[in-house]
Every structure is written in structure tokens, then in C-alpha cells.
Design a protein around this motif. Structure first.
Motif, PDB file in Angstrom:
ATOM      1  N   SER A 133       0.852  -1.193   0.000  1.00 24.61           N
ATOM      2  CA  SER A 133       0.000   0.000   0.000  1.00 24.61           C
ATOM      3  C   SER A 133       0.881   1.234   0.000  1.00 24.61           C
ATOM      4  O   SER A 133       1.108   1.850   1.040  1.00 24.61           O
ATOM      5  N   ASP A 136      -1.026   3.147  -3.949  1.00 22.57           N
ATOM      6  CA  ASP A 136      -2.433   2.808  -3.697  1.00 22.57           C
ATOM      7  C   ASP A 136      -2.677   2.849  -2.197  1.00 22.57           C
ATOM      8  O   ASP A 136      -2.950   1.832  -1.552  1.00 22.57           O
ATOM      9  N   SER A 139      -5.566   1.301   0.173  1.00 18.13           N
ATOM     10  CA  SER A 139      -5.663  -0.132   0.495  1.00 18.13           C
ATOM     11  C   SER A 139      -4.943  -0.492   1.786  1.00 18.13           C
ATOM     12  O   SER A 139      -4.788  -1.663   2.109  1.00 18.13           O
TER      13      SER A 139
END
Length: 398
Positions: A133, A136, A139
Motif C-alpha cells: 500500500s 495505492d 488499500s
């Protein structure tokens, strides 16, 4: 945009120059000029000098300890700091969590944390990225479970810069696993001395210890250390990332690197003549300078937009992309300019206690270390690939 300086602006420029000439510690200046990581002691010593002058947080509102400088004065100060090789304050406290606290924090949080940031009583680090993560970020899996007046935090953060020095960490944690990714995240301020926190070093490609893994095992964090509402942390995270990506541009630092390149090229030789006369070198450096000038004017346009009340969304991503690319090209050319003296490299700790001289001229110590470290510049702060996706979606509407 009119960039001509008034008499007052020129007087301010002279004031900044005189302050840096008389107040910037020589050892702090030398490390920054060489591109070496700051020491904790040296950085705090310099920040306390800045705070005593009242210049620790130029971008903060004056009511919280900001300077009250105009946009032009901020530009002048940044340029002069870069030219003098004066390191800016550590960004995690002043440029990242500080604005989050004075914008979204409670009165009690503002009263306690903001003066401590200004006086360098707390060294902050950033608990965002996790294994799997990074770009991104939504997440992330580090969890915080409510237990009365505390959260119980379990999980792991990674690539945490200077966590080995930190007193505090601002952290994104998941407080609702059933919600959509962005809607179940909260923003916590965590004391690094809390039982259950373990910091493990990550030795980077530059062979130095600036990065870390941070593990949380049943760490109790008071609910009063949460910024804003529970499960609304993504809002504060996006606000902070805009500040981070703007700072990553490092225009003033890159302009100083251009000056160093020109100086090195007068001494280093290629084909029996100074490298500064080599057409290939001149072509590479000129191309970088053109891109750097475009980056600087783009940054100035964004500053002007902000000063006129316009809210920026994905625009800082442009600064992040181009700024980091320019940095990498500059350090690569610095190493290339040094020729065979740019290649020998050992970590600083390997020279502790030695009495032999380093290989090559004195100015060859530093460029390779910074070059290796900045290979990550296009990744940290959100990879440049992700930034391009953000621009295509939020600016171009694709």
C-alpha cells in the motif's frame, strides 16, 4: 505575472542573505550542499535558530506562528535558502502534519502540538505507506480498534523516513473495515515511545540508514490524538499530500545543483579541455536548465492561484513529476561530471575512525550518495505513474 522586485522586496532579499551569512551553521550548510542526510542534532540546532528568528514556518497563518510574508517574499526566501545551501525545516512537522493540525485539529491539539513543532521539541515522521500500500494508499491495512478512550493499533508501516529519530508519527489507520476503502480510514497522532512500537532499519541503495519499518503491536493511542472525525482521515490525508508533493519539487535546491555542475565542469576535463567546453555536456545541462525554468514558473503560477483563493486539486502532481525528474537528471549529470571520481563510494559510517583521505577531490564526496538516494524520488510521495493517472482523471477528465 509581474516578477520584478520592489525596493521593499530587495531590502527583504538582503535581510535574508545577511541572516543566512551570519546564522547558518557551517557544518549544516556543508552537509546540505554535498547532498548528505542531515544529522538530528544539526537539523534541530538549525531549526531552533530559524524559530528564534520567527522564520520556521513561512507558510503557516501568522496567528499560529507564520511569518506573514507575501507570496513574493516566500519565493525570495526559498531562492536565497537554496542558493546558500540552507536546509529547509524538516517537512514532516512543519509542512505536513502542522497544516493538518491547524486546519482540522481541536483547539487543544493546536495549543499543544503547534508550538512544539515550531520549537523542534518533537521530531515527526510519516506513517502512510505499507507493504503493498504505497501509491495505492487507500488499500492500507493497519487497524485501529476503539477501546473506550483509546484505539488499539496493530499493523506495519514501511519506508518511514527518519523514524529512528522521531518522537511522534502521524499515521493513517483503518477504523472501519466494512466501509469503502477511502471511507474507513482515520488520522492518528502517535507517540513513538508508546509500548508496542518497534522500529527496524532499512538500508537503502545509498548504504545509509534513513528509511525504516515501523511495527505496531497492541499500541494504545488516546482517542484525543485523532485528527477530525473517525473514518474521515482520507480527507486530511489528501490535504497533506498536496503539501508534500508541492515541497517535493525542490526548485531552489535544483538551481543550486546547476551552479555546482557549472563549477565542477570548470575543473574536470574531457579530451584535454575543461568539461564546460564540451558540447555534449553543455547540451545536457542546458536541457535541464530549460525544464527547471519551466518548473519554477509553473510553481509560481500555482502559488499565485492559491493566493487568489483558488483550490488546487491534482495540479501539485505536475510539480512532483517534473521536480523529481529534474532532480534525478541533475544528480546523474553530477556523477557523470566527476568521471572516475564519481564512482568510488562508501557509506559515511565506514569512514568513522579512519585517517586516510577519500579518493578524488573533496567536492567528489556527496554527489554519488545523493544520486543513489534520489533514484527513489520518482516513487516516494506517490509514484510518478500514479501522479500521471491522477492528472489524466482530475485535470483532463479522461
Amino acid at each position: 505575472m509581474d516578477l520584478s522586485f520592489s525596493k521593499d522586496d530587495l531590502a527583504f532579499r538582503d535581510e535574508v542573505r545577511e541572516f543566512l551569512r551570519t546564522s547558518l551553521p557551517a557544518d549544516v550548510k556543508e552537509r546540505f550542499d554535498r547532498g548528505l542526510h542531515p544529522t538530528r542534532e544539526g537539523q534541530i540546532r538549525w531549526q531552533k535558530i530559524l524559530n528564534e528568528k520567527g522564520w520556521m514556518a513561512p507558510n503557516w497563518p501568522k496567528e499560529y506562528g507564520g511569518t506573514g510574508w507575501t507570496i513574493t517574499q516566500k519565493y525570495i526566501a526559498a531562492h536565497e535558502f537554496g542558493h546558500a545551501s540552507a536546509p529547509p525545516p524538516m517537512s514532516f512537522g512543519v509542512s505536513m502534519v502542522g497544516p493538518v493540525i491547524y486546519t482540522f485539529g481541536t483547539p487543544e491539539q493546536k495549543e499543544y502540538y503547534l508550538p512544539r513543532i515550531l520549537n523542534s521539541d518533537d521530531w515527526w515522521c510519516q506513517g502512510y505507506s505499507e507493504p503493498g500500500s504505497g501509491s495505492d494508499l487507500a488499500s492500507l491495512q493497519t487497524k485501529a480498534v476503539r477501546d473506550g478512550d483509546h484505539y488499539i493499533v496493530n499493523g506495519q508501516k514501511i519506508w518511514t523516513t527518519f523514524a529512528q529519530h522521531a518522537d511522534m508519527i502521524f499515521c493513517l489507520v483503518r477504523t472501519d473495515s466494512s466501509a469503502k476503502q477511502q471511507e474507513g480510514i482515520s488520522f492518528l497522532l502517535i507517540d513513538m515511545k508508546t509500548p508496542g512500537i518497534t522500529v527496524k532499519p532499512i538500508i537503502g541503495i545509498d548504504k545509509e540508514h534513513s528509511l525504516n519499518e515501523v511495527f505496531f503491536e497492541d499500541v494504545r493511542v488516546p482517542v484525543k490524538n485523532r485528527i477530525g472525525e473517525e473514518n474521515k482521515g482520507w480527507t486530511y490525508a489528501k490535504f497533506l499530500l498536496g503539501h508534500e508533493r508541492n515541497n517535493i519539487a525542490r526548485v531552489a535546491r535544483s538551481k543550486r545543483q546547476v551552479e555546482r555542475l557549472r563549477a565542477f565542469a570548470q575543473t574536470e576535463r574531457s579530451g584535454g579541455r575543461p568539461l564546460a567546453e564540451d558540447p555534449d555536456f553543455i547540451n545536457k545541462l542546458t536541457r535541464i536548465e530549460v525544464d527547471l525554468m519551466a518548473l519554477e514558473y509553473t510553481e509560481l503560477r500555482y502559488i499565485s492561484m492559491l493566493s487568489h483563493g483558488k483550490n488546487l486539486t491534482a495540479e501539485p502532481s505536475v510539480l512532483k513529476i517534473k521536480g523529481t525528474e529534474v532532480q534525478q537528471r541533475l544528480t546523474s549529470l553530477l556523477v557523470e561530471t566527476l568521471g572516475m571520481y564519481g564512482a568510488p563510494y562508501e557509506a559515511e559510517k565506514n569512514f568513522e575512525g579512519r585517517n586516510e583521505a577519500r579518493v578524488g577531490p573533496d567536492y567528489a564526496f556527496g554527489p554519488m550518495a545523493e544520486h543513489l538516494y534520489l533514484r527513489a524520488a520518482t516513487i516516494y510521495g506517490g509514484s510518478n505513474e500514479i501522479q500521471r493517472n491522477i492528472i489524466s482523471k482530475m485535470v483532463l477528465g479522461l
